[in-house]
Design an enzyme around this catalytic site. Sequence first.
Site, PDB file in Angstrom:
ATOM      1  N   ARG A  76      48.008  33.534 -11.809  1.00 15.05           N
ATOM      2  CA  ARG A  76      47.642  34.899 -11.421  1.00 15.05           C
ATOM      3  C   ARG A  76      46.541  34.857 -10.363  1.00 15.05           C
ATOM      4  NH1 ARG A  76      46.475  38.879 -16.234  1.00 15.05           N
ATOM      5  NH2 ARG A  76      46.602  40.398 -14.546  1.00 15.05           N
ATOM      6  N   CYS A 133      38.390  39.839 -14.796  1.00 15.13           N
ATOM      7  CA  CYS A 133      39.735  39.390 -15.146  1.00 15.13           C
ATOM      8  C   CYS A 133      40.701  40.432 -14.610  1.00 15.13           C
ATOM      9  CB  CYS A 133      39.858  39.188 -16.664  1.00 15.13           C
ATOM     10  SG  CYS A 133      39.413  40.640 -17.637  1.00 15.13           S
TER      11      CYS A 133
END
Length: 176
Positions: A76, A133
């Site tokens: 990611r 995040c």
Amino acid sequence: MAARFWWLARWLGHSNVRVLDGGLDAWINAGQDTETAPQERTSGDFTAGEPLTRVCEVSEVQGQGHTLLDARDAARYRGEVEPLDKVAGHIPGALCVPFPENLTNDQFRSSGELAGRFTDLGLTPEHSLVCYCGSGVTATHNILALLIAGYPEPALYPGSWSEWISDPNRPIETGN
């Protein structure tokens, strides 16, 4: 999720909060007691106080001398896959610090192992660290791990990647 609750309780000024390392399974495996009978509810008297945590707003993320730590997995971070948000990648200059690497056998690594992990990443207690995040949940896991390792408490960027990409004028990086 436990680390996010721990962080949130402290953000509300509650100092007497802990994370059960390894969760309920570790508690039971350690021979600790559990109860399944309903408990009588009692009223509490908690009043929110001054935050015991630090927050970094989107306007402070870049250009403030912070070291950004991205808690998402490496794929990611590199922008190879993005299962949740419409845009893949990471905030320019951020380091990839996947939160699962704080654990071994579903429990936090020792303070020495965690300190070694963060030192190997070039982090020192003098750095102004900001954790993020995807949505501000797993970043709190890195905050807790850094505290266990003996670092000063980093700030949380609560909006994280989801907020960052909401403005198409903000820069995005992919790759390492």
